[in-house]
Design an enzyme around this catalytic site. Sequence first.
Site, PDB file in Angstrom:
ATOM      1  N   SER A   1       0.865  -1.215   0.041  1.00 48.28           N
ATOM      2  CA  SER A   1       0.148  -0.016  -0.113  1.00 48.28           C
ATOM      3  C   SER A   1       0.923   1.396   0.053  1.00 48.28           C
ATOM      4  O   SER A   1       1.781   1.535  -0.751  1.00 48.28           O
ATOM      5  CB  SER A   1      -0.995  -0.076   1.250  1.00 48.28           C
ATOM      6  OG  SER A   1      -1.990   0.915   1.112  1.00 48.28           O
TER       7      SER A   1
ATOM      8  N   ASP B   1      -9.925  -3.811  -5.158  1.00 50.46           N
ATOM      9  CA  ASP B   1      -8.973  -2.874  -4.463  1.00 50.46           C
ATOM     10  C   ASP B   1      -8.906  -1.549  -5.584  1.00 50.46           C
ATOM     11  O   ASP B   1      -8.689  -1.738  -6.573  1.00 50.46           O
ATOM     12  CB  ASP B   1      -7.587  -3.576  -4.401  1.00 50.46           C
ATOM     13  CG  ASP B   1      -6.475  -2.387  -3.946  1.00 50.46           C
ATOM     14  OD1 ASP B   1      -7.105  -1.407  -3.454  1.00 50.46           O
ATOM     15  OD2 ASP B   1      -5.291  -2.732  -3.687  1.00 50.46           O
TER      16      ASP B   1
ATOM     17  N   HIS C   1      -8.126  -4.781  -0.805  1.00 52.20           N
ATOM     18  CA  HIS C   1      -6.862  -4.042  -0.318  1.00 52.20           C
ATOM     19  C   HIS C   1      -6.753  -4.305   1.086  1.00 52.20           C
ATOM     20  O   HIS C   1      -7.650  -4.163   1.944  1.00 52.20           O
ATOM     21  CB  HIS C   1      -7.162  -2.543  -0.451  1.00 52.20           C
ATOM     22  CG  HIS C   1      -6.034  -1.765  -0.328  1.00 52.20           C
ATOM     23  ND1 HIS C   1      -4.792  -1.614  -1.056  1.00 52.20           N
ATOM     24  CD2 HIS C   1      -5.511  -1.077   0.886  1.00 52.20           C
ATOM     25  CE1 HIS C   1      -3.980  -0.668  -0.545  1.00 52.20           C
ATOM     26  NE2 HIS C   1      -4.522  -0.392   0.542  1.00 52.20           N
TER      27      HIS C   1
END
Length: 407
Positions: free
Chosen positions: A193, A347, A377
Amino acid sequence: MALLPALLLLLLPLAALAVALATVLLGLPSYDIPPGVNQPAKLRLVLAVLLGTAALGKILEKTGLCSQITFGRYVRQGRKLGVDPKLFIQDRQFNKVPVRVYQPKATSDGRRRGIIFFHGGGWVFGSLDTYEKVCRYLSRESESVVVSVQYRLAPEHKYPAAYEDCLNATIHFMKNTEHYSVDPANVIVCGDSAGGNLAAAVSQTLAGRSDLPKLRAQILIYPGLQALDFNLPSYQQNRGVPLLFRERAAFFALQYLNGDALHMQEVLEGSHIPPDMRLKYRKWVSPDNIPEKFKVRGVKPLRPTDFIAEVYETVKRFCEPNLCPLLAEDAIVHQLPESFILTCEYDVLRDDGLLYKKRLEDNGVRVTWYHLEDGFHGVISLYDYCGFSFPAGKRGLDSVVNFLKGL
């Protein structure tokens, strides 16, 4: 903050239950659990806990006990783990940046590979403890030395603080690999991320350095790589899918850049980028570069929004590659090391990974791509986390380990 443990135990389950009931009974349209996602019922429970935490944090902020972000960090920090029988673990400082070093206890025939790990959390959340289990797993299973970096967090520390911490810690490690029995030619940067963003930025910065060994590889796990377009197909399709909603993606990027979330709506609509600049970057940031199979869940063509110069002045650093690595020039991209990119179908950041994959391949960089068809995610960050693990997360972690072993 001393009252927080008791408050959490008493109020968080009630808040989570209330939010879960509201989500089911009211059918809140802003949240979406797709049927194809891995273990949708469990994900709904995770969502309830997240929303409950956010609601309770807002209450605590209004009462003046602590900020919502401080409470969120407290809840996410994770508990201290015991001794790992297979690893030496020590906290150090690399160039004044706190790090945690994981070294396998087993003897090795030669020098080991080294992994610099940057945690996710939107540049706002996350810590060494939060990612302790992930880093232990990577170190044990790949038989590597792992260095987890505790970079400074936003909004207290704005861009480029996190990037600079990650870069400085990486350079320190690369100059001192012999102290950890690491092969200087086998150092990898890795992150998930926001950490994937930082890994990509660090990798680009080091690409042209002649005074350091070349990085062996970069591992980018559902990275966020641009803030020009929050209406790419994945943003449209997954705007309400946990753990990262479309609005929160813009919120985190603005917190990192400016320390606040002003003009978030304008950024979401695309009013923050001048037309000439949008045209310049369209060759790299465009739905046209996304394979058609990723558009079957529906994509709406959107009308261009009016450019607002005042907003651009506050966010123009979004065009810097150290903040948005997808915008780096080809001269930099073609020097990058072998790459691993993991994306998740559900995501909002899926297309950032796909677009960067294309850029790397177009510039002759070898890319290993692993796509979790049922992933969302943050699924890897939940590995072995309070009963909230998902099989997709374990598969994703194992794909990273397999890539490392193949280097």
